[in-house]
Design a protein around this motif. Sequence first.
Motif, PDB file in Angstrom:
ATOM      1  N   UNK A 100       0.795  -1.227   0.000  1.00 26.09           N
ATOM      2  CA  UNK A 100       0.000   0.000   0.000  1.00 26.09           C
ATOM      3  C   UNK A 100       0.829   1.280   0.000  1.00 26.09           C
ATOM      4  N   UNK A 101       1.890   1.329   0.804  1.00 31.34           N
ATOM      5  CA  UNK A 101       2.641   2.580   0.887  1.00 31.34           C
ATOM      6  C   UNK A 101       3.321   2.911  -0.437  1.00 31.34           C
ATOM      7  N   UNK A 102       4.001   1.935  -1.025  1.00 24.71           N
ATOM      8  CA  UNK A 102       4.660   2.214  -2.298  1.00 24.71           C
ATOM      9  C   UNK A 102       3.643   2.582  -3.374  1.00 24.71           C
ATOM     10  N   UNK A 103       2.512   1.901  -3.401  1.00 24.84           N
ATOM     11  CA  UNK A 103       1.489   2.221  -4.402  1.00 24.84           C
ATOM     12  C   UNK A 103       0.996   3.653  -4.236  1.00 24.84           C
ATOM     13  N   UNK A 104       0.801   4.071  -2.992  1.00 20.45           N
ATOM     14  CA  UNK A 104       0.348   5.442  -2.743  1.00 20.45           C
ATOM     15  C   UNK A 104       1.374   6.459  -3.227  1.00 20.45           C
ATOM     16  N   UNK A 105       2.647   6.200  -2.949  1.00 21.56           N
ATOM     17  CA  UNK A 105       3.707   7.128  -3.346  1.00 21.56           C
ATOM     18  C   UNK A 105       3.839   7.185  -4.862  1.00 21.56           C
ATOM     19  N   UNK A 106       3.818   6.028  -5.510  1.00 25.34           N
ATOM     20  CA  UNK A 106       3.966   6.009  -6.974  1.00 25.34           C
ATOM     21  C   UNK A 106       2.775   6.678  -7.653  1.00 25.34           C
ATOM     22  N   UNK A 107       1.569   6.394  -7.173  1.00 23.00           N
ATOM     23  CA  UNK A 107       0.396   7.042  -7.764  1.00 23.00           C
ATOM     24  C   UNK A 107       0.488   8.556  -7.640  1.00 23.00           C
ATOM     25  N   UNK A 108       0.894   9.024  -6.463  1.00 25.89           N
ATOM     26  CA  UNK A 108       1.019  10.477  -6.282  1.00 25.89           C
ATOM     27  C   UNK A 108       2.077  11.045  -7.228  1.00 25.89           C
ATOM     28  N   UNK A 109       3.208  10.369  -7.355  1.00 26.73           N
ATOM     29  CA  UNK A 109       4.277  10.856  -8.227  1.00 26.73           C
ATOM     30  C   UNK A 109       3.842  10.892  -9.694  1.00 26.73           C
ATOM     31  N   UNK A 110       2.979   9.952 -10.076  1.00 22.08           N
ATOM     32  CA  UNK A 110       2.506   9.892 -11.460  1.00 22.08           C
ATOM     33  C   UNK A 110       1.280  10.766 -11.713  1.00 22.08           C
ATOM     34  N   UNK A 111       0.796  11.415 -10.673  1.00 17.92           N
ATOM     35  CA  UNK A 111      -0.369  12.277 -10.828  1.00 17.92           C
ATOM     36  C   UNK A 111      -1.682  11.531 -10.899  1.00 17.92           C
ATOM     37  N   UNK A 127      -3.355   8.904  -0.160  1.00 13.24           N
ATOM     38  CA  UNK A 127      -1.951   9.182   0.109  1.00 13.24           C
ATOM     39  C   UNK A 127      -1.723   9.657   1.531  1.00 13.24           C
ATOM     40  N   UNK A 128      -2.509  10.624   1.970  1.00 15.83           N
ATOM     41  CA  UNK A 128      -2.305  11.196   3.298  1.00 15.83           C
ATOM     42  C   UNK A 128      -2.492  10.150   4.398  1.00 15.83           C
ATOM     43  N   UNK A 129      -3.451   9.269   4.211  1.00 18.32           N
ATOM     44  CA  UNK A 129      -3.692   8.226   5.211  1.00 18.32           C
ATOM     45  C   UNK A 129      -2.528   7.240   5.257  1.00 18.32           C
ATOM     46  N   UNK A 130      -2.014   6.868   4.091  1.00 16.43           N
ATOM     47  CA  UNK A 130      -0.886   5.939   4.049  1.00 16.43           C
ATOM     48  C   UNK A 130       0.355   6.544   4.692  1.00 16.43           C
ATOM     49  N   UNK A 131       0.617   7.807   4.390  1.00 20.58           N
ATOM     50  CA  UNK A 131       1.780   8.482   4.979  1.00 20.58           C
ATOM     51  C   UNK A 131       1.638   8.593   6.491  1.00 20.58           C
ATOM     52  N   UNK A 132       0.468   8.994   6.957  1.00 22.29           N
ATOM     53  CA  UNK A 132       0.245   9.134   8.394  1.00 22.29           C
ATOM     54  C   UNK A 132       0.384   7.795   9.113  1.00 22.29           C
ATOM     55  N   UNK A 133      -0.069   6.731   8.466  1.00 23.61           N
ATOM     56  CA  UNK A 133       0.031   5.399   9.070  1.00 23.61           C
ATOM     57  C   UNK A 133       1.485   5.000   9.274  1.00 23.61           C
ATOM     58  N   UNK A 134       2.323   5.196   8.251  1.00 17.86           N
ATOM     59  CA  UNK A 134       3.729   4.825   8.395  1.00 17.86           C
ATOM     60  C   UNK A 134       4.461   5.784   9.317  1.00 17.86           C
TER      61      UNK A 134
END
Length: 205
Positions: A100-111, A127-134
Amino acid sequence: MDRLTLYTNPRSRGRIARWMLEEVGQPYDLVTMDYGPEMHTSDYLALNPMGKVPTVTHGSRVITETAAICAYLADAFPEAGLVPENRASYYRWLFFAAGPFEAAVIDRALGVQIPPERTVMVGYGDFDRAVATLEHAVSDTPFIAGERFSAADVQVGSQIGWGLQFGTIPDRPAFRAYWERLADRPARVRAAAMDDALMAGASHG
């Protein structure tokens, strides 16, 4: 003893596998591969049908996907002490970082924009939820699974280190402090130096 071989490219997630191999401290062979046709030969596709790196072979065994490589090597070489007592947190955050975390980061980077009403369809929610969780996870204990370093920190640390380097995650104190606890590990420094040397050689080749 079954020989270890790492198929990699220094501009890839193979850097995670290299760090992990340096942590376990076992000799390994290195096969550096270029992107494109070399990763799509019939011989290599027999190892990794995705046509990507990294791939690790251990004798006749084949392991792909960085989280799987980290978990396998930690189990295969228990003398390295990279499997913690707290297996629940270990597996939880190892696979959260790779999934989940990598998918969130890659999706954000790709717009990639996930409509709010569709967030239940994606593993990371938003994205914000995944970042806050980690962020919360790396704030609880010195390492992701407790008081000592484990194979899960190789995966989690790599994700956070790259995120901070390339600006794909917020530069928050908890992430910075966690990464600083990992960045100077001798195995990570060795692995990074070897991959950086490969990149420098390729750029001058």
